[in-house]
Each structure stands twice: as structure tokens, then as C-alpha cells.
Design a protein around this motif. Structure first.
Motif, PDB file in Angstrom:
ATOM      1  N   UNK A 217      34.620  19.459  28.401  1.00 19.24           N
ATOM      2  CA  UNK A 217      34.363  19.879  27.016  1.00 19.24           C
ATOM      3  C   UNK A 217      33.306  18.985  26.398  1.00 19.24           C
ATOM      4  N   UNK A 218      32.491  19.501  25.505  1.00 19.45           N
ATOM      5  CA  UNK A 218      31.408  18.699  24.932  1.00 19.45           C
ATOM      6  C   UNK A 218      31.963  17.546  24.117  1.00 19.45           C
ATOM      7  N   UNK A 219      31.292  16.410  24.130  1.00 14.05           N
ATOM      8  CA  UNK A 219      31.759  15.281  23.321  1.00 14.05           C
ATOM      9  C   UNK A 219      31.613  15.577  21.835  1.00 14.05           C
ATOM     10  N   UNK A 220      32.554  15.060  21.053  1.00  7.57           N
ATOM     11  CA  UNK A 220      32.503  15.219  19.604  1.00  7.57           C
ATOM     12  C   UNK A 220      31.637  14.098  19.032  1.00  7.57           C
ATOM     13  N   UNK A 221      30.624  14.410  18.256  1.00  5.77           N
ATOM     14  CA  UNK A 221      29.729  13.359  17.752  1.00  5.77           C
ATOM     15  C   UNK A 221      30.477  12.292  16.973  1.00  5.77           C
ATOM     16  N   UNK A 222      30.232  11.032  17.342  1.00  6.80           N
ATOM     17  CA  UNK A 222      30.786   9.906  16.609  1.00  6.80           C
ATOM     18  C   UNK A 222      32.252   9.646  16.836  1.00  6.80           C
TER      19      UNK A 222
ATOM     20  N   UNK B 147      26.722  10.156  20.083  1.00  6.46           N
ATOM     21  CA  UNK B 147      27.062   9.147  19.092  1.00  6.46           C
ATOM     22  C   UNK B 147      26.867   9.624  17.659  1.00  6.46           C
ATOM     23  N   UNK B 148      26.442  10.864  17.483  1.00  3.43           N
ATOM     24  CA  UNK B 148      26.239  11.379  16.136  1.00  3.43           C
ATOM     25  C   UNK B 148      24.919  10.904  15.547  1.00  3.43           C
ATOM     26  N   UNK B 149      24.807  11.070  14.238  1.00  4.82           N
ATOM     27  CA  UNK B 149      23.565  10.676  13.579  1.00  4.82           C
ATOM     28  C   UNK B 149      23.522   9.159  13.396  1.00  4.82           C
TER      29      UNK B 149
ATOM     30  N   UNK C  21      45.059  13.607  21.865  1.00  6.91           N
ATOM     31  CA  UNK C  21      44.220  14.720  21.459  1.00  6.91           C
ATOM     32  C   UNK C  21      43.730  14.632  20.035  1.00  6.91           C
ATOM     33  N   UNK C  22      43.742  13.439  19.452  1.00  5.68           N
ATOM     34  CA  UNK C  22      43.298  13.232  18.073  1.00  5.68           C
ATOM     35  C   UNK C  22      41.827  12.820  18.093  1.00  5.68           C
ATOM     36  N   UNK C  23      40.962  13.644  17.560  1.00  2.00           N
ATOM     37  CA  UNK C  23      39.537  13.343  17.528  1.00  2.00           C
ATOM     38  C   UNK C  23      39.123  12.709  16.225  1.00  2.00           C
ATOM     39  N   UNK C  24      39.441  11.437  16.070  1.00  2.45           N
ATOM     40  CA  UNK C  24      39.133  10.727  14.826  1.00  2.45           C
ATOM     41  C   UNK C  24      38.181   9.575  15.116  1.00  2.45           C
ATOM     42  N   UNK C  25      37.199   9.328  14.238  1.00  5.20           N
ATOM     43  CA  UNK C  25      36.314   8.177  14.438  1.00  5.20           C
ATOM     44  C   UNK C  25      37.093   6.870  14.383  1.00  5.20           C
ATOM     45  N   UNK C  26      36.591   5.875  15.065  1.00  2.69           N
ATOM     46  CA  UNK C  26      37.195   4.544  15.059  1.00  2.69           C
ATOM     47  C   UNK C  26      36.522   3.735  13.951  1.00  2.69           C
ATOM     48  N   UNK C  27      37.264   3.401  12.906  1.00  6.22           N
ATOM     49  CA  UNK C  27      36.677   2.756  11.735  1.00  6.22           C
ATOM     50  C   UNK C  27      37.094   1.293  11.581  1.00  6.22           C
TER      51      UNK C  27
END
Length: 656
Positions: free
Chosen positions: A317-322, A406-408, A435-441
Motif C-alpha cells: 500500500x502507498x505510504x501515507x505522507x508524513x 515524508x510529505x511537504x 493500524x493507526x496512521x498518526x504523525x509522530x509529534x
């Protein structure tokens, strides 16, 4: 003419016998393991990967043939002698393949029921409606079983047995579910797609048998009767297949040119061609022998392509940006799990499930991945540009590409280059497993939680209650380590304890640092370089490499790693990242709960040392992509046991 029919009858019987012998021969590794004992010394053994692919294909095709003939009988009438013989041969071969699944350690109850029902199908052909109902039920059960197994394992097909070697691949995960995994889709939608696709494919297989074995004089009338179910199943196959392909990551700009995409195109073209050929044949252009056989030939091509899709690796599956990426690559013959965090422009931490691996953005100039204290396998710090780019993973001179995004160029993620980077990456790993697609902040080492502070105070009071007057304290300069050390010193002052550095006296040592310092302390205590009366670990230090050395580790926890929820995380982690140790950081990322309201307890870690075997405390302990020992457990080769009742956490401190 009768001699020709007799030769065809004997040929069909010979093919069935050879197929059964092939299935049984391919299952010899599982037979040998069963005869050696109850699953032998290493648990159930599946057939080799190539053999498993052949068995899956045989089970798929033969079950579809037997069920398809029975399913279409109310519409097409009783099959001819050759069709009936082929259905018998297919049922026997399917049962042999399903029996192999039982020997290999599959779910024997479901598999035995399917094998028994499949064997009974040809004998029920004299009663069309019960036979058709049984065929529909077999297909639905097969689809549901495959889907739920895929949802549990996160995969289907060949990769199911490769992902950590947890439960052996049953061979059915890929039989009817056209997708590689549910990929977060609603399970109800996934079940519906699997059932629709399986029923439609079974109708096509049955139609192919009817058309191929019918007498030439009956073929046109038979084709007319089969046209409605074939057209309906064609539409069902197209819609369900397109949705599954979308869930599998196939797009016009990616995946479509992979082996999976090419087979998907062949299957679609063959299915469409079958509909066109059937229409031409029914329109009066079917006098030629080739025109009469072309629908059956195209049907067979679609079935073969669909079978091949079950054993060909799906596009990732395609990577989710960021968003931190948990993927895998196949390099030097090994499937390697790879974690990329925080997956933002700039410096990223790349965790590879192998020793002596490397990573980089240029395949000719890769950065060696190295072991980090308190962890397993290897890590590399890689600078990634903004947007989509290839990340190359190397092992033993071979390389493989992993797409990252990596997103913008907006706000970056936390800096994971320091000693606390692997622990922070484990938070991302736990989320990815869930399965949680959340950015690491942020990272655990950025702050000390109120629950952890209370656990440290309770631990100090426990030590004081044992009559100890002096304690050692090991910390680090991170914000969490600094605050934790202050909490320990404050509580020690209230309990009138003296705090010294580790090794200054033979005292209990309380460790409130990150993984790197804790790894050094437990090793020094375990080897006797530092005299201590046991080591008391902060809650965030729950990790097998830190519990493995014999240093008398006690750790304060608010959850039991051996409870069903804790074991579920360890098992899920082992499926996605074989051999990776379960950690407190990963567990909290997976569960979505930074802490628990339950009172803390002290747990003791103990391991069994076997001469000649690697211990769980190894800094690396990798196996070059073969997975780790005792995967799916918190402390392989050992136990984590509560030794106290609930500890009173005491009043919360007053922070300015």
C-alpha cells in the motif's frame, strides 16, 4: 467415438491421481514433522513456500470446480459423464490438499468440515438443489475463513507464512480473498467482497467445466442457459476485483505494472474476452470448432490468472505522507521488516529487522545500520528529502527499494538521532501494528507522566520498607530522566534514604534513564562490575534486552504483560516485525493508552540460561531476516511475574 471417450475418461482420472500424489508429496515435510512427535521440537511445520503455493493453487481450482459444477446444476442441468468425472476428481484432489493443511497445523475443525463437504459434493449431484446449496455454503465458509485469518495475520497468500512464522499458513487465506490484506477496510465490507468474489469465481469455474465437457451438439443450448449466471458473475467479479485491487494499492500510476498488476490485467481481459466470445458464439458465429471452444478456453485463462494472483506478492500500500512507515522488502532472499520514523523531511531513524544491513537514498552509497544499546536488530540515521523518494535497503551485497513519503516541507517531527530515538520509534511501531496512521509529534523521553512519577515514588517506598538506608540512582540528561531523578531524590528524602551513584556501595539501584544508560547499568550489574542488591527499573524500561541480563531486575508496571491484552500486542508485533522485542513504549502506542488507572505492582524478570543459546538480553540478537527466538512473547526464554500486590502510589507531587 466410444474409444475416444474412454481415453478422455482415463486421462481425467490419471490427472486426478497425479494431482493427489503431488499434493501428498509436497506435504512430506509436514508429515515428517507429525510423525516425529506432536508437531516435533519446533511446532507445526508448513510445506515449503513453493510447495505451499502449488497446494494453494490446487485447492483453489479443484474446490472451485467441484463447487461450481454443483452450483450451476439447477440452471445447466446434470453434467455429462466427463463433467461428473472431473467434479469427482476435483473433489478428491481438493480434500487431499485440505488434509495437508490439517497435517501442517491449520485449523483442523474448519478444514475437516470443508474437506468432508467438498468430498460429498459429487455424490449429491443427483439432488441439484441440496448440492447447489452445499456448494454455496462451502464457498461462503471458505471466503469468511480466509478473510478472518487475513485480518488476524494482516496478510494472505505466500506472505502469511513468512511474516514471523506465527501460525502456519492454512492455504485458504489466499484461496478466495483476492486482496493481500484488509488494509484497514471495514471487516463487513471485506467479508462482502470476499463472498461475492468467491461465488462469482466459482460460477466461472463451473461454467468452464460445463462448456469444456459438453457434447458439441449440446454446447450452444448449454451456452444459452449459462449466459445469465456468467454475465452476472462477470459484473460481480469486475466490481469486487476492482475494489480489492484498490485496497491492495494498485493504481494506474503504481502497482499496475507489477507481476500482480499484470496478472490482474490478464484476468480482466480473459474475463471480458469470454463474455465477447460467448456472445459471438450465441449470435450464430459458432459453427467453427474454435468458436465453440473459445469461451471455455478464456474462462480457463481467467481462472488460472485468478489462481496465480493468490500466490504472487501484492504491491505494498502507498505510504501515507508524513506518517511513520512500517513496510518490508525482500533482499538477498530474506523478507526484512523496515520501520521509518518520523517519516518527515530531514533526519529519520530506519530500523531494519536484520544484522549487517544498510540503508540510504543512493543504492551505491548506503549507510551501515548498527545495533543500539537496549534494542535488537539494527538502526540507521538517514536524511530524507521532502515528498516521495526511494529508500534503499541493503543486505549481503543485494539491495531493494522501499518507497517513502515524508510529505511537504512543513513542520518536522521529533529528532530521533539521540539515544532515546529507538524508544520513540517504538511508539510509532506500536501505532503502525495497530493500524493507526498518526504523525509522530513527541517522544516518551520529552516528559515524565504523572503515573510514572507516582510509580517511582511507590518503588522508593517499597525499597525503604525493606530496611534499606542507601540506594543507587542511575539517570540521564533527558527531560524525563531529569524529572524522574528529582522525584526519586525527593521521595528518598522523605523516607530518609541516602542516594548515591551506582557502584558507590552495595545497594539497590533505581534506574530512571532511557534505554541506552539502562542497558549499560544492567550489564554492569549482571557481570559484577557494579555491586548492587538488584536493579529497580522505571516503567518505561520494559524491554527484553533490558530484562535479559542477570541483574535482579524488578520493574513497576500497571499492566500484566502476560494478560490477554499484553500477549495480543506481543503476538501482533511479531507478525509485523518478527523477532522485535515488545516494549512499554510500543505497547502504549498500540493500545492508545499512555497509562492505566490500575495501581502499580512490582514485577520480577527471570530468564533460563541454556549453554550455547543466545540470551534475550543481546544488544542485537538479529538473525538476518529469519526472525527471532521465542517471538510473540515479552521475554523469550523467561517470565515476568508480579511479586507484590498493588503499591500505594502516594500523593501527587506539587509541581510549579
Amino acid at each position: 467415438m466410444y474409444g475416444s471417450h474412454g481415453r478422455r475418461h482415463r486421462a481425467v482420472a490419471a490427472v486426478a491421481v497425479l494431482a493427489c500424489l503431488q499434493v501428498l508429496a509436497l506435504s512430506l515435510p509436514a508429515w515428517a514433522d507429525t510423525l516425529a512427535g506432536p508437531h516435533g521440537p519446533h511446532g507445526p511445520v508448513s510445506p515449503p513456500e513453493g510447495a505451499g503455493a502449488v497446494i494453494r493453487g490446487l485447492v483453489l481450482v479443484t474446490t472451485s470446480i467441484a463447487a461450481g459444477v454443483a452450483m450451476l446444476q439447477p440452471v445447466a442441468g446434470p453434467p455429462g459423464r466427463h463433467g461428473r468425472t472431473l467434479a469427482h476428481a476435483a473433489a478428491v484432489t481438493a480434500a487431499a490438499g485440505q488434509f495437508t493443511v490439517i497435517v501442517a497445523g491449520g485449523a483442523w475443525l474448519v478444514t475437516m468440515a470443508l474437506a468432508t463437504a467438498t468430498l460429498a459434493l459429487p455424490t449429491m449431484l443427483s439432488r441439484p438443489r441440496p448440492a447447489a446449496a452445499t456448494a454455496v455454503l462451502i464457498t461462503i465458509v471458505l471466503a469468511a475463513y480466509g478473510l478472518f485469518t487475513a485480518a488476524r495475520d494482516g496478510t494472505t497468500g505466500v506472505s502469511g507464512a513468512v511474516r514471523g512464522g506465527a501460525a502456519p499458513d492454512t492455504g485458504f487465506q489466499a484461496a478466495v480473498t483476492p486482496g493481500a490484506a484488509v488494509h484497514g477496510a471495514d471487516l463487513g465490507l471485506g467479508l462482502g467482497l470476499a463472498v461475492v468474489h468467491g461465488l462469482a469465481a466459482t460460477v466461472w469455474a463451473g461454467a468452464a467445466v460445463y462448456l469444456a465437457t459438453a457434447a458439441p451438439a449440446d454446447r450452444r443450448a448449454l451456452a444459452r442457459r449459462l449466459t445469465p449466471p456468467v454475465l452476472v458473475s462477470a459484473a460481480a467479479l469486475a466490481v469486487s476485483g476492482a475494489l480489492w485491487a484498490f485496497l491492495d494499492g494498485v493504481r494506474l500510476d503504481r502497482g499496475v505494472w507489477s507481476a500482480f498488476g499484470a496478472l490482474l490485467i490478464v484476468k480482466t481481459v480473459a474475463a471480458a474476452g469470454c463474455v465477447v466470445a460467448l456472445s459471438v458464439f450465441l449470435g450464430g458465429a459458432g459453427n467453427r470448432r474454435g468458436a465453440a471452444r473459445s469461451p471455455a478456453i478464456l474462462l480457463a485463462c481467467a481462472v488460472v490468472a485468478g489462481t496465480a494472483l493468490t500466490v504472487v506478492p501484492r504491491p505494498a500500500p502507498p505510504p501515507v505522507p508524513g506518517v511513520p512507515l512500517l513496510g518490508d522488502v525482500t533482499v538477498a532472499g530474506h523478507r526484512l521488516p523496515v520501520l521509518v520514523a518520523p517519516a518527515r523531511p530531514g533526519w529519520n531513524l530506519v530500523h531494519i529487522g536484520a544484522d549487517q544491513a544498510s540503508a540510504g537514498t543512493d543504492p551505491a552509497r548506503l549507510t551501515p545500520a548498527t545495533a543500539q544499546p537496549g534494542t535488537r536488530y539494527t538502526w540507521a540515521r538517514i536524511w530524507l528529502p521532502a515528498g516521495r523518494s526511494p529508500l534503499w535497503i541493503g543486505l549481503r551485497g543485494a539491495v531493494a527499494e522501499l518507497p517513502v513519503d515524508t510529505g511537504d516541507g512543513g513542520a518536522g517531527g521529533p529528532d530521533l538521532r539521540g539515544p532515546d530515538g529507538p524508544e520513540c520509534a517504538h511508539v510509532a511501531l506500536g501505532r503502525a501494528v495497530a493500524g493507526v496512521g498518526a504523525p509522530l509529534r513527541s517522544c516518551p523521553a520529552d516528559r515524565l507522566t504523572a503515573a510514572d512519577a507516582a510509580d517511582l515514588r511507590a518503588m522508593v517506598r517499597f525499597v525503604a520498607a525493606r530496611g534499606v538506608r542507601v540506594i543507587g540512582l542511575a539517570g540521564d540528561p533527558s527531560p524525563r530522566g531529569t524529572r524522574a531523578a528529582a522525584e526519586v531524590r525527593a521521595e528518598a528524602g522523605r523516607q530518609r534514604l541516602t542516594v548515591v551513584a551506582p557502584g558507590a556501595a552495595r545497594t539497590p539501584v533505581i534506574v530512571v534513564s532511557g534505554w541506552a544508560v539502562a542497558d549499560r547499568v544492567v550489564r554492569d550489574v549482571g557481570t559484577g562490575r557494579v555491586a548492587a542488591l538488584g536493579t529497580y527499573l522505571a516503567p518505561w524500561l520494559l524491554s527484553a534486552p533490558l530484562l535479559g541480563p542477570s541483574a535482579g531486575q524488578l520493574i513497576a508496571l500497571r499492566f500484566h504483560p502476560g494478560d490477554p491484552r499484553g500477549l495480543s500486542y506481543a503476538a501482533a508485533l511479531n507478525l509485523r516485525f518478527p523477532g522485535e522485542p515488545a516494549t512499554a513504549a510500543g505497547y502504549h502506542g498500540w493500545s492508545g493508552e499512555p497509562g492505566s488507572q490500575a495501581p502499580p505492582r512490582l514485577y520480577a524478570a527471570s530468564t533460563l540460561s541454556v549453554p550455547g543459546h543466545a540470551q534475550p538480553g543481546g544488544a542485537s540478537g538479529g538473525h538476518d531476516g529469519h526472525g527471532g527466538h521465542g517471538g510473540g512473547r515479552w521475554l523469550p526464554g523467561g517470565t515476568i511475574t508480579p511479586i507484590t500486590g498493588p503499591l500505594a502510589p502516594g500523593p501527587l507531587p506539587r509541581h510549579p
